[in-house]
Design a protein around this motif. Sequence first.
Motif, PDB file in Angstrom:
ATOM      1  N   LEU A 199       0.844  -1.193   0.000  1.00 44.33           N
ATOM      2  CA  LEU A 199       0.000   0.000   0.000  1.00 44.33           C
ATOM      3  C   LEU A 199       0.878   1.241   0.000  1.00 44.33           C
ATOM      4  O   LEU A 199       2.001   1.205   0.483  1.00 44.33           O
ATOM      5  CB  LEU A 199      -0.901   0.023   1.240  1.00 44.33           C
ATOM      6  N   GLN A 200       0.316   2.368  -0.519  1.00 45.24           N
ATOM      7  CA  GLN A 200       1.028   3.650  -0.454  1.00 45.24           C
ATOM      8  C   GLN A 200       1.300   3.988   1.004  1.00 45.24           C
ATOM      9  O   GLN A 200       0.389   3.927   1.841  1.00 45.24           O
ATOM     10  CB  GLN A 200       0.154   4.759  -1.054  1.00 45.24           C
ATOM     11  N   ALA A 201       2.523   4.365   1.315  1.00 46.20           N
ATOM     12  CA  ALA A 201       2.887   4.638   2.706  1.00 46.20           C
ATOM     13  C   ALA A 201       2.089   5.802   3.284  1.00 46.20           C
ATOM     14  O   ALA A 201       1.752   5.821   4.462  1.00 46.20           O
ATOM     15  CB  ALA A 201       4.378   4.926   2.807  1.00 46.20           C
ATOM     16  N   SER A 202       1.728   6.770   2.420  1.00 45.18           N
ATOM     17  CA  SER A 202       1.046   7.969   2.907  1.00 45.18           C
ATOM     18  C   SER A 202      -0.327   7.645   3.510  1.00 45.18           C
ATOM     19  O   SER A 202      -0.805   8.365   4.382  1.00 45.18           O
ATOM     20  CB  SER A 202       0.891   8.973   1.769  1.00 45.18           C
ATOM     21  N   GLY A 203      -0.959   6.570   3.042  1.00 47.35           N
ATOM     22  CA  GLY A 203      -2.306   6.270   3.523  1.00 47.35           C
ATOM     23  C   GLY A 203      -2.315   5.322   4.705  1.00 47.35           C
ATOM     24  O   GLY A 203      -3.385   4.947   5.184  1.00 47.35           O
ATOM     25  N   VAL A 204      -1.158   4.908   5.199  1.00 44.96           N
ATOM     26  CA  VAL A 204      -1.130   3.912   6.270  1.00 44.96           C
ATOM     27  C   VAL A 204      -0.462   4.480   7.515  1.00 44.96           C
ATOM     28  O   VAL A 204       0.683   4.915   7.458  1.00 44.96           O
ATOM     29  CB  VAL A 204      -0.380   2.635   5.808  1.00 44.96           C
ATOM     30  N   ALA A 205      -1.196   4.477   8.619  1.00 46.45           N
ATOM     31  CA  ALA A 205      -0.591   4.850   9.891  1.00 46.45           C
ATOM     32  C   ALA A 205      -0.298   3.561  10.624  1.00 46.45           C
ATOM     33  O   ALA A 205      -1.198   2.771  10.861  1.00 46.45           O
ATOM     34  CB  ALA A 205      -1.563   5.721  10.694  1.00 46.45           C
ATOM     35  N   GLY A 206       0.950   3.329  10.952  1.00 46.86           N
ATOM     36  CA  GLY A 206       1.283   2.082  11.649  1.00 46.86           C
ATOM     37  C   GLY A 206       2.687   1.665  11.296  1.00 46.86           C
ATOM     38  O   GLY A 206       3.265   2.124  10.307  1.00 46.86           O
ATOM     39  N   SER A 207       3.240   0.815  12.126  1.00 46.28           N
ATOM     40  CA  SER A 207       4.611   0.387  11.891  1.00 46.28           C
ATOM     41  C   SER A 207       4.665  -1.138  11.887  1.00 46.28           C
ATOM     42  O   SER A 207       3.705  -1.798  12.321  1.00 46.28           O
ATOM     43  CB  SER A 207       5.521   0.965  12.970  1.00 46.28           C
ATOM     44  N   PRO A 208       5.740  -1.705  11.382  1.00 47.63           N
ATOM     45  CA  PRO A 208       5.843  -3.155  11.273  1.00 47.63           C
ATOM     46  C   PRO A 208       5.492  -3.842  12.584  1.00 47.63           C
ATOM     47  O   PRO A 208       5.882  -3.379  13.667  1.00 47.63           O
ATOM     48  CB  PRO A 208       7.310  -3.364  10.891  1.00 47.63           C
ATOM     49  N   GLY A 209       4.744  -4.925  12.491  1.00 46.39           N
ATOM     50  CA  GLY A 209       4.319  -5.662  13.678  1.00 46.39           C
ATOM     51  C   GLY A 209       2.891  -5.346  14.091  1.00 46.39           C
ATOM     52  O   GLY A 209       2.258  -6.104  14.818  1.00 46.39           O
ATOM     53  N   ASP A 210       2.344  -4.213  13.605  1.00 43.50           N
ATOM     54  CA  ASP A 210       0.975  -3.841  13.956  1.00 43.50           C
ATOM     55  C   ASP A 210      -0.025  -4.767  13.286  1.00 43.50           C
ATOM     56  O   ASP A 210       0.106  -5.098  12.112  1.00 43.50           O
ATOM     57  CB  ASP A 210       0.678  -2.399  13.512  1.00 43.50           C
ATOM     58  N   ALA A 253      -6.854   0.271  -4.286  1.00 39.35           N
ATOM     59  CA  ALA A 253      -8.156   0.537  -3.676  1.00 39.35           C
ATOM     60  C   ALA A 253      -8.202   0.042  -2.240  1.00 39.35           C
ATOM     61  O   ALA A 253      -9.238   0.124  -1.589  1.00 39.35           O
ATOM     62  CB  ALA A 253      -9.260  -0.135  -4.497  1.00 39.35           C
ATOM     63  N   LEU A 254      -7.085  -0.441  -1.717  1.00 34.64           N
ATOM     64  CA  LEU A 254      -7.089  -0.987  -0.356  1.00 34.64           C
ATOM     65  C   LEU A 254      -6.861   0.116   0.670  1.00 34.64           C
ATOM     66  O   LEU A 254      -6.189   1.099   0.405  1.00 34.64           O
ATOM     67  CB  LEU A 254      -5.981  -2.043  -0.216  1.00 34.64           C
ATOM     68  N   ARG A 255      -7.453  -0.067   1.860  1.00 34.85           N
ATOM     69  CA  ARG A 255      -7.225   0.880   2.958  1.00 34.85           C
ATOM     70  C   ARG A 255      -6.878   0.080   4.200  1.00 34.85           C
ATOM     71  O   ARG A 255      -7.429  -0.991   4.430  1.00 34.85           O
ATOM     72  CB  ARG A 255      -8.496   1.699   3.252  1.00 34.85           C
ATOM     73  N   TRP A 256      -5.971   0.606   4.992  1.00 36.80           N
ATOM     74  CA  TRP A 256      -5.528  -0.089   6.206  1.00 36.80           C
ATOM     75  C   TRP A 256      -6.161   0.527   7.445  1.00 36.80           C
ATOM     76  O   TRP A 256      -6.186   1.742   7.596  1.00 36.80           O
ATOM     77  CB  TRP A 256      -3.992   0.006   6.306  1.00 36.80           C
ATOM     78  N   PHE A 257      -6.703  -0.331   8.289  1.00 37.03           N
ATOM     79  CA  PHE A 257      -7.194   0.141   9.588  1.00 37.03           C
ATOM     80  C   PHE A 257      -6.496  -0.640  10.674  1.00 37.03           C
ATOM     81  O   PHE A 257      -6.717  -1.839  10.827  1.00 37.03           O
ATOM     82  CB  PHE A 257      -8.713  -0.046   9.707  1.00 37.03           C
ATOM     83  N   GLY A 258      -5.601   0.027  11.385  1.00 42.50           N
ATOM     84  CA  GLY A 258      -4.890  -0.620  12.483  1.00 42.50           C
ATOM     85  C   GLY A 258      -5.858  -0.971  13.599  1.00 42.50           C
ATOM     86  O   GLY A 258      -6.913  -0.350  13.725  1.00 42.50           O
ATOM     87  N   ARG A 259      -5.484  -1.950  14.395  1.00 43.33           N
ATOM     88  CA  ARG A 259      -6.407  -2.420  15.434  1.00 43.33           C
ATOM     89  C   ARG A 259      -6.702  -1.327  16.459  1.00 43.33           C
ATOM     90  O   ARG A 259      -7.822  -1.169  16.921  1.00 43.33           O
ATOM     91  CB  ARG A 259      -5.815  -3.651  16.119  1.00 43.33           C
ATOM     92  N   ARG A 260      -5.668  -0.551  16.818  1.00 42.30           N
ATOM     93  CA  ARG A 260      -5.859   0.492  17.830  1.00 42.30           C
ATOM     94  C   ARG A 260      -6.789   1.596  17.324  1.00 42.30           C
ATOM     95  O   ARG A 260      -7.446   2.271  18.077  1.00 42.30           O
ATOM     96  CB  ARG A 260      -4.510   1.105  18.221  1.00 42.30           C
TER      97      ARG A 260
END
Lengths: 358, 266
Positions: free
Chosen positions: A263-274, A348-355
């Motif tokens: 995914l594009q880094a700009s649209g993802v908040a989170g770091s490896p392991g999340d 078209a994917l979006r990331w939602f971290g658990r927190r």
Amino acid sequence: MDIEINHLRKTYGSAVAVADLSVKVPQGRMLALLGPSGCGKTTTLRMVAGFIEPTSGSIRAGGSDITRIPAHKRDTGLVFQNYALFPHMSAAENIAFGLRRRGVGRAERDQRVGVMLDKLKLSGLADRLPRQLSGGQQQRVAVARALVINPSILLLDEPFSNLDAKLRESTGLEMSRLQREFGLTSIFVTHDQSEAMSIADTIAVMKDGELQQLDSASEIYEKPANRFVADFIGRANFLPGRITGRNDTHVSIALAAGITVELQASGVAGSPGDDGEVLLRPEAVSVTDAGPANTLKATVEQISYQGSIANLHGTLSDGSAIVASVPPDTLRGLAPGDAMSLVIRANALRWFGRRQQV
Amino acid sequence: MTISLRSPLGIAMLVLTALAFGYLLLPILVVVAAPLGDTGYLAFPPQGLTLKWYAAALHDTRYLTALLVSLRIAVISAIIACALGVSAAYALTRFDFPGRRLLEAVFLSPLILPTLVLAVGLTLFFTRTGLLAGPWKLVAGHVIVCTPYVLRVSLPVLRRFDRSLEEAARNLGASPVAAFFLVVLPVVRPGIVAGTVLAFITSFDEVVLALFLAEPGAPTLPVTIYSAVQLGFEPSVAAVSGLLVLATLGFMLLYHLLGSVGRSRN
């Protein structure tokens, strides 16, 4: 006349109906308040109309504060969910009610009512009582009654919910045409996301009295602010996954279903392991012969034809369910139980971290 | 479930219905027919046929005067009861305030309080305080017993009233008062009219309060009939009752006729 809602709050005892809402509607635009029942959208509308007094915060129309002005002195036209036509008055008398209250003389009144009857295709029904009109006709009388007084703000409370599906779409388009023609600033309450998306310029998605996202229809659909918005607007697949790598441009996410997507880094908040979930819209999936990348293996569970598209329900290798909306001609004879390959559009994917989940 | 009228059960029901109606209506027939007899006392079936007792009743100025007194008191009481009852019902359905339920119970309590208790109490009250004079004492008494009838009928009507109609009126520029008179009142009018008619009949028919509170020189019709019956049972008293029955019948026919005219116009 623009509307400016500032830190609006309404509580009933300890129950919070509207938490802290700030929204601006520019002159001539339509804002949809969208959310499930109990999200505070109707309370907000009723505060703008003056039927409910806010606990705190302010409502400004055209620059002046109307928060404490009584309902009958506000310049708003409201179309009620049940239309609220006066049962003892004819269609024409219903429409003329607001003009009478404003002391408009008989000749001008008749003329303006006539214009509205024409505009809303009600000519010939002027003398009917509300109970002698069909649902669609009653709705048009309610709209005419709200518009004839030339309000600077038009408020719509689920105005199409009592119409059947076909009438709903045509009425919705007619409504937004009238709203543009009259240059009305408008707030529109609905729980139906397709209604909101088809006619509103801006959508405010609400939940439990809190604003979730305020954006255009396409932004809300493509870039939902959180999992609730993603789930509430349109259909959504949520695929569990974990961030495995991150560089300046891209983030790698390993899906439980067995593949890794970028995914594009700009649209993802989170770091490896999340841990988290990836949103995948059903129409961002297509059926294909095994491709090189971004291809999921799945088993067909059920196929439901909708005419122009078919909804393909399947199970992924990790056991989670997936829905794909595909053109029926791409199914090529797939049947329940068959194995298939699904290609997903990574952009078209979006990331939602658990927190982040609400 | 439908039951054929020819089946044994159907015939039994038909007979029962006929008996019930007979039980309710025959005494009224007796009241109307008995004064037609030519005897100096009441007999049924009437012996001979004469209208003289009816004529006597119509010519007796005591009854006519009493009728006018009764009508005047009933009309005034019903109007005041209507205003009070509707206002109270509106407040009870619209506003949530502490003691609302208690107040509702208090408003309805005269329905279960024996009228005699009320009559004695009011007589003492008016004698002690010297408040109100002439017919107003009786009007005050009747308003107390009539208001609960208006309230009882208007409460459910106002409770069922769609509040969005009132809000629509407000939204279109009507002040709260204008919205009440232009929208609320016309929509709930049938219920309020029914309550007011009930109040009128209650006042018109009332004997106990009238015995205690009416002006000495101006008894109401029920009181006049009551005294006439006590003094000596002349057929003319029965004729007055017969006239009242006929007048009621006339009003009901007129009401239905007007009602059907109103319906066909819509």
